[in-house]
Design an enzyme around this catalytic site. Sequence first.
Site, short mmCIF file in Angstrom:
data_model
loop_
_atom_site.label_atom_id
_atom_site.label_comp_id
_atom_site.label_asym_id
_atom_site.label_seq_id
_atom_site.Cartn_x
_atom_site.Cartn_y
_atom_site.Cartn_z
N ASP A 58 5.36 5.07 5.32
CA ASP A 58 6.42 4.18 5.79
C ASP A 58 6.67 3.02 4.84
O ASP A 58 7.58 2.22 5.07
CB ASP A 58 6.10 3.66 7.20
CG ASP A 58 4.76 2.95 7.31
OD1 ASP A 58 3.85 3.27 6.53
OD2 ASP A 58 4.62 2.06 8.17
N HIS A 59 5.90 2.95 3.76
CA HIS A 59 6.12 1.90 2.76
C HIS A 59 6.57 2.46 1.42
O HIS A 59 7.00 1.71 0.55
CB HIS A 59 4.84 1.08 2.58
CG HIS A 59 4.49 0.29 3.79
ND1 HIS A 59 4.77 -1.06 3.92
CD2 HIS A 59 3.93 0.66 4.97
CE1 HIS A 59 4.37 -1.49 5.11
NE2 HIS A 59 3.86 -0.46 5.76
N ASP A 65 0.43 -5.03 7.28
CA ASP A 65 -0.52 -3.93 7.38
C ASP A 65 -1.92 -4.30 6.90
O ASP A 65 -2.40 -3.78 5.89
CB ASP A 65 0.00 -2.72 6.61
CG ASP A 65 1.22 -2.11 7.25
OD1 ASP A 65 1.15 -0.94 7.65
OD2 ASP A 65 2.26 -2.79 7.38
N HIS A 90 8.79 -5.31 10.59
CA HIS A 90 7.90 -4.15 10.71
C HIS A 90 7.43 -3.99 12.16
O HIS A 90 6.25 -3.93 12.46
CB HIS A 90 6.71 -4.32 9.76
CG HIS A 90 5.99 -3.04 9.45
ND1 HIS A 90 6.58 -1.80 9.52
CD2 HIS A 90 4.71 -2.80 9.07
CE1 HIS A 90 5.72 -0.87 9.18
NE2 HIS A 90 4.56 -1.44 8.91
N HIS A 150 0.87 -1.17 0.00
CA HIS A 150 0.00 0.00 0.00
C HIS A 150 0.91 1.22 0.00
O HIS A 150 2.14 1.08 0.00
CB HIS A 150 -0.96 -0.01 1.19
CG HIS A 150 -0.30 0.03 2.53
ND1 HIS A 150 0.60 -0.94 2.95
CD2 HIS A 150 -0.37 0.92 3.55
CE1 HIS A 150 1.03 -0.64 4.17
NE2 HIS A 150 0.46 0.48 4.55
N HIS A 181 1.07 4.00 2.22
CA HIS A 181 1.36 4.81 3.40
C HIS A 181 2.85 5.18 3.38
O HIS A 181 3.68 4.44 2.83
CB HIS A 181 1.01 4.05 4.67
CG HIS A 181 -0.46 4.04 4.96
ND1 HIS A 181 -1.05 3.12 5.80
CD2 HIS A 181 -1.48 4.84 4.52
CE1 HIS A 181 -2.35 3.36 5.87
NE2 HIS A 181 -2.63 4.39 5.10
N HIS A 201 -6.87 -2.71 5.20
CA HIS A 201 -6.11 -1.87 6.13
C HIS A 201 -6.81 -0.51 6.27
O HIS A 201 -6.17 0.53 6.35
CB HIS A 201 -4.68 -1.72 5.61
CG HIS A 201 -3.72 -1.05 6.54
ND1 HIS A 201 -3.61 -1.35 7.88
CD2 HIS A 201 -2.81 -0.04 6.31
CE1 HIS A 201 -2.68 -0.59 8.44
NE2 HIS A 201 -2.18 0.21 7.51
#
Length: 341
Positions: free
Chosen positions: A61-62, A239, A301, A57, A59, A163
Amino acid sequence: MSLSFRILGTAGSDNALLVQVDSGQAVERLLFDCGDACLSDLPFAEIQAIDQLFFSHLHMDHVGGFDAFFRSTFNRQAKPNRIWGPPGTMRILQHRFQGFLWNLHEEMAATWRVSDVHPQEIHTARFELREAFATAHDEGAQPYVRKLWEGEGCVVEAITMDHRTPTLAYIVREKARRNVDTSRLSPLGLKPGPWLKQLKEASGSTDMVDIDGVMHSMNELRERLIVETPGDSIAYLTDFLLDEPAMERLTDALQGCRVMVCEGQYRHADIELARRNFHMTTVLAATLAERARVEELVLFHLSDRYPRADWLEMLKEARQVFPKTTYPPHWDLDLSVPQQA
């Protein structure tokens, strides 16, 4: 063939997964997510060699480390530039492509294709560096059922999870290994020779082959001499809400998978917090690994809300459910490692 993997990033920070599949004819490098600083330990040439980028996805942090990847590959023409992700990936990545000043690009010819993966179809757009990525050229949609991409040595499957936004769980399955059982040659009155390579490679051939002056059917030889063994496999899960329906779906999808790389965001004591944030606990991850009968669970993670002592306790809890649970070895986090003062 062989499959190897590496968790990028450190404990409590952004992480990603780099998978390498060596089929003997080609080496394919697959990157799953691209968080901040995840590529910092990779040489420039190794980043350039990544074949496919798969986002769970988008977000931050990814996707926070995407600029490092893009800086290494934006003008790459030696191989296709391919990115996959859930719905919205094309839109977000076009913004990332255009987040720089392009005034020397007219003679550059790199092409990028980005696909939005919906539950039942894949929608792809093409972006051209020569155009400063200004236009998303619609290349249409195609249906798919789990199998997302097929390479020389592996297949990548994708399952849409929840998520509070669609996120993708991935499984990389190495193709079955085809080997000649040479112990069967002598009983058939056959001797080794160059024809063995031809037999192994020409899987769809119905031709005849001359062996010491005698013609043999390739199909018959294949049936008698070729042995297929399943390839290796690895899942990348992060996630999403792991409730009972999700557990059942993934248990089915993960059948035959050897390694499961899975998020370890929350202690099980914080399961309600995990559910509210559509994440999972290490115990839930271990429960899925046990149900799916994978061989190994690698937790990653980790949330930096917890101190090291809690990370060790989270690993201990997971091992009570699924003993073959580890953290990435280079993190130096294990029950055998003393706590730092």
